[in-house]
Design a protein around this motif. Structure first.
Motif, mmCIF file in Angstrom:
data_model
loop_
_atom_site.group_PDB
_atom_site.id
_atom_site.type_symbol
_atom_site.label_atom_id
_atom_site.label_comp_id
_atom_site.label_asym_id
_atom_site.label_seq_id
_atom_site.Cartn_x
_atom_site.Cartn_y
_atom_site.Cartn_z
ATOM 1 N N ALA A 196 16.517 -18.118 -20.568
ATOM 2 C CA ALA A 196 15.962 -18.147 -20.891
ATOM 3 C C ALA A 196 15.654 -16.924 -22.877
ATOM 4 O O ALA A 196 16.808 -16.339 -22.145
ATOM 5 C CB ALA A 196 14.097 -17.810 -20.209
ATOM 6 N N PRO A 197 14.903 -16.355 -23.361
ATOM 7 C CA PRO A 197 15.394 -15.638 -24.485
ATOM 8 C C PRO A 197 16.174 -14.059 -23.437
ATOM 9 O O PRO A 197 17.179 -13.551 -24.013
ATOM 10 C CB PRO A 197 15.076 -15.565 -25.017
ATOM 11 C CG PRO A 197 13.651 -16.953 -25.333
ATOM 12 C CD PRO A 197 14.134 -17.032 -24.440
ATOM 13 N N ASP A 198 15.464 -13.981 -22.141
ATOM 14 C CA ASP A 198 15.755 -12.272 -22.004
ATOM 15 C C ASP A 198 16.955 -13.275 -20.377
ATOM 16 O O ASP A 198 17.373 -12.050 -20.143
ATOM 17 C CB ASP A 198 14.336 -12.508 -20.993
ATOM 18 C CG ASP A 198 13.758 -13.259 -19.990
ATOM 19 O OD1 ASP A 198 14.691 -13.637 -19.591
ATOM 20 O OD2 ASP A 198 12.616 -12.980 -19.039
ATOM 21 N N GLY A 199 16.940 -13.917 -20.344
ATOM 22 C CA GLY A 199 18.069 -14.160 -19.989
ATOM 23 C C GLY A 199 17.460 -14.811 -18.479
ATOM 24 O O GLY A 199 18.845 -14.928 -17.859
ATOM 25 N N SER A 200 16.458 -14.370 -18.044
ATOM 26 C CA SER A 200 16.713 -15.236 -16.793
ATOM 27 C C SER A 200 17.016 -16.829 -16.685
ATOM 28 O O SER A 200 16.471 -17.489 -17.700
ATOM 29 C CB SER A 200 14.602 -14.821 -16.952
ATOM 30 O OG SER A 200 13.911 -15.297 -17.507
ATOM 31 N N VAL A 242 9.864 -24.469 -9.970
ATOM 32 C CA VAL A 242 9.051 -23.337 -8.226
ATOM 33 C C VAL A 242 10.322 -21.919 -7.864
ATOM 34 O O VAL A 242 11.230 -21.760 -8.357
ATOM 35 C CB VAL A 242 9.469 -24.384 -7.026
ATOM 36 C CG1 VAL A 242 9.034 -23.922 -5.896
ATOM 37 C CG2 VAL A 242 8.971 -25.681 -7.083
ATOM 38 N N PRO A 243 8.756 -20.613 -8.109
ATOM 39 C CA PRO A 243 9.995 -19.532 -7.309
ATOM 40 C C PRO A 243 11.350 -19.451 -6.761
ATOM 41 O O PRO A 243 10.990 -20.724 -5.420
ATOM 42 C CB PRO A 243 8.451 -19.098 -6.998
ATOM 43 C CG PRO A 243 7.319 -19.543 -7.760
ATOM 44 C CD PRO A 243 7.246 -21.059 -7.308
ATOM 45 N N PHE A 244 11.921 -19.542 -6.844
ATOM 46 C CA PHE A 244 13.007 -19.541 -5.788
ATOM 47 C C PHE A 244 12.757 -19.055 -4.956
ATOM 48 O O PHE A 244 12.036 -18.063 -4.061
ATOM 49 C CB PHE A 244 13.913 -18.496 -6.729
ATOM 50 C CG PHE A 244 14.848 -19.051 -7.897
ATOM 51 C CD1 PHE A 244 15.443 -20.359 -7.947
ATOM 52 C CD2 PHE A 244 15.587 -18.229 -8.525
ATOM 53 C CE1 PHE A 244 15.952 -20.999 -9.241
ATOM 54 C CE2 PHE A 244 16.063 -18.711 -9.753
ATOM 55 C CZ PHE A 244 15.920 -19.775 -10.261
ATOM 56 N N GLY A 245 13.437 -19.988 -3.617
ATOM 57 C CA GLY A 245 12.647 -19.572 -2.395
ATOM 58 C C GLY A 245 11.252 -20.294 -1.871
ATOM 59 O O GLY A 245 11.396 -20.109 -0.896
#
Length: 161
Positions: A122-126, A37-40
């Motif tokens: 994730a690979p992008d750091g997220s 779920v998107p944060f918030g």
């Protein structure tokens, strides 16, 4: 001493062997999903609702059972208002399950706070956190073993011998 030990071993073997030679039959039956779920945010997406609806349709095929829903409503420790998010996410998923037809008393909600050790990057750091989980399982009168061989039911695991 050796005679007593030998007699004890023979007695134990003849007593215990029938327990191990009898086949035990079991399987697991259930439908489950996890989602981010998107944060918030406090509600699941329409795509997630569709997944849950399809799980419910499969669960309705289980003969002569009630459906139990186990919900994990969580929030990542870094989200703003962690306790409020867990509460609202749990309430929103429960409301949807009630709308589908699952009985209130058959819905169990567990609220959890997710830490860094419980997340992935994730690979992008997220950060990837699946804050909501729903599992549907059968509630049977007596035992559910009869469902293992029912052609209308697709078990998650098969026969254990």
């Amino acid at each position: 001493m050796k005679t007593k030990l030998l007699a004890l071993l023979v007695l134990t073997a003849t007593t215990v062997t029938p327990w191990f030679s009898t086949a035990a039959y079991a399987c697991t039956i259930g439908e489950g999903m996890e989602t981010h779920v998107p944060f918030g945010a406090t509600d699941i997406s329409n795509a997630d609702r569709l997944v849950i609806a399809n799980m419910y349709i499969e669960a309705k095929k289980w003969p002569d059972v009630q459906i139990r829903a186990e919900v994990i409503a969580g929030a990542y420790k870094g989200e703003q208002g962690v306790e409020r998010l867990k509460k609202l996410r749990g309430e929103n998923v429960k409301a949807y399950l009630l709308m589908l037809g699952i009985k209130n008393e058959n819905i169990l909600t567990d609220k959890r706070t997710f830490t860094d050790a419980m997340t992935e990057r994730a690979p992008d750091g997220s950060l990837t956190v699946e804050q909501v989980s729903v599992e549907l399982t059968p509630l049977c009168e007596g035992r559910c073993g009869r469902l293992c061989n029912d052609p209308r039911v697709t078990p998650n695991s098969k026969l254990i011998q």
